[in-house]
Design a protein around this motif. Structure first.
Motif, short mmCIF file in Angstrom:
data_model
loop_
_atom_site.label_atom_id
_atom_site.label_comp_id
_atom_site.label_asym_id
_atom_site.label_seq_id
_atom_site.Cartn_x
_atom_site.Cartn_y
_atom_site.Cartn_z
N TRP A 1 0.98 -1.35 -0.03
CA TRP A 1 -0.02 0.01 0.13
C TRP A 1 0.77 1.42 0.07
O TRP A 1 0.61 2.16 -0.79
CB TRP A 1 -0.91 -0.07 1.27
N SER B 1 2.14 1.73 -3.38
CA SER B 1 1.47 2.42 -4.48
C SER B 1 1.04 3.67 -4.18
O SER B 1 1.08 4.53 -4.99
CB SER B 1 0.29 1.51 -4.95
N TYR B 2 0.93 4.17 -2.99
CA TYR B 2 0.70 5.38 -2.40
C TYR B 2 1.76 6.56 -2.71
O TYR B 2 1.64 7.40 -3.25
CB TYR B 2 0.30 5.46 -1.00
N ARG C 1 4.77 5.94 -4.33
CA ARG C 1 5.53 5.68 -5.67
C ARG C 1 4.49 5.80 -6.68
O ARG C 1 5.05 5.20 -7.93
CB ARG C 1 6.37 4.59 -5.46
N GLY C 2 3.44 6.12 -6.57
CA GLY C 2 2.44 6.12 -7.79
C GLY C 2 2.74 7.45 -8.66
O GLY C 2 3.76 8.17 -8.38
N LYS C 3 1.99 7.57 -9.84
CA LYS C 3 2.52 8.66 -10.74
C LYS C 3 2.53 10.01 -10.13
O LYS C 3 3.51 10.61 -10.16
CB LYS C 3 1.71 8.64 -11.69
N ARG C 4 1.47 10.38 -9.29
CA ARG C 4 1.52 11.69 -8.63
C ARG C 4 2.38 11.98 -7.74
O ARG C 4 3.24 12.90 -7.63
CB ARG C 4 0.03 11.83 -8.26
N ARG D 1 5.29 10.30 -7.62
CA ARG D 1 6.50 10.48 -8.32
C ARG D 1 7.11 12.03 -8.96
O ARG D 1 7.96 12.50 -8.65
CB ARG D 1 6.76 9.80 -9.59
#
Ligand SMILES: Nc1ncnc2c1ncn2[C@@H]1O[C@H](COP(=O)(O)OP(=O)(O)OP(=O)(O)O)[C@@H](O)[C@H]1O
Length: 270
Positions: free
Chosen positions: A251, A254-255, A257-260, A262
């Motif tokens: 979790w 993904s929270y 290191r998600g696109k936003r 990064r």
């Protein structure tokens, strides 16, 4: 790291530096286990960002810490004092050292901003009206609202002004720790980032400790010294933003290191 107080907060492991200590907290609501032996510390002068999936139990933990929900087990110490063992007078003194900004601001709609800020003063102090008016105006100015906001009703304020007014109320008694529940939710990015800057400035100038429940990645990247992630009824991971970025917990990964995330990380490091 933002300043010497934040550096001290990061280094301090002395018991006296721990403002809030939660141990083995277990909370069930309607026979559903929400928090299971959760542990968390917050150090003096730090801004702790508290995140977790929707429904993970962030508000339940906050309300349990504030004594609004019953816990089945565990201890909560504020300023070194176990809340279960505190006398009524000790509990009152502790309550006066806490400021709370509930989700959505939660101002009283029938009261002006000044009267809202005075609610905690009326509850805990016995001050002449003139002094309360002066104190309320000081708090209103402190959070960056214009003096004419004092006589306005919440319905006459923008979303950002409501958050600031709610913050002024949370600061009414010059607390040592403030609990902010999603303070930037519903704000446009500029107002949100101005609010974050205000929180950092207040921490620096008022020696505040800040416990902030947030979903806002901008806030986590720019204002928080440390982050704690709630999941599976416990603290899954805690540490700096760099620790979050390195975490392999699914979790958290993904929270953060998600696109936003990064994009925000690149912007913060530029
Ligand atoms: N008073 C209550 N009685 C029964 N169940 C409750 C109560 N308050 C919260 N819950 C349940 O506890 C769980 C955690 O809720 P909580 O509001 O703490 O989540 P959250 O992490 O703050 O979510 P969000 O990010 O969406 O605000 C949810 O399943 C919720 O339905």
């Amino acid at each position: 790291m933002k300043n010497s107080k934040a550096i001290k907060a990061a280094q301090g492991t002395d018991e006296g530096d721990i403002v809030l200590s939660v141990r083995d907290i277990t909370v069930s609501l309607d026979d559903k286990l929400i928090l299971d032996k959760l542990a968390l510390d917050i150090k003096r002068g730090e801004i702790l960002g508290f995140v977790g999936a929707s429904g993970a139990g962030k508000s339940v933990l906050l309300r349990t810490i504030l004594g609004l929900l019953h816990k089945q087990a565990g201890t909560i110490k504020l300023f070194g004092l176990d809340l279960d063992k505190a006398s009524d007078i000790e509990r009152l003194r502790i309550d006066m050292r806490l400021g709370v900004l509930f989700q959505h601001g939660a101002l009283f709609s029938a009261l002006t901003v000044q009267e809202n800020v005075q609610v905690p003063m009326r509850e805990y102090l016995d001050l002449p009206k003139k002094l309360m008016d002066e104190l309320a105006l000081l708090k209103i100015e402190l959070v960056g609202l214009p003096p004419d906001a004092a006589q306005k009703f919440p319905s006459e304020l923008s979303g950002g002004m409501i958050k600031r007014a709610a913050l002024a109320r949370a600061l009414a008694l010059d607390p040592d720790i403030v609990f902010l529940d999603e303070p930037t939710s519903g704000l446009d990015p500029i107002s949100a980032s101005e609010f974050d800057e205000l929180v950092v400035k207040l921490r620096d100038t008022m020696d505040l400790t800040v416990y902030m429940v947030t979903h806002d990645l901008d806030t986590l990247f720019t204002a928080c010294d440390r982050v704690a992630v709630l999941g599976n009824k416990k603290i899954l991971v805690e540490g700096t933003i760099d620790d979050m970025l390195k975490s392999e917990e699914p979790w958290v990964k993904s929270y953060f290191r998600g696109k936003r995330a990064r994009q925000l990380d690149l912007a913060a490091r530029a």
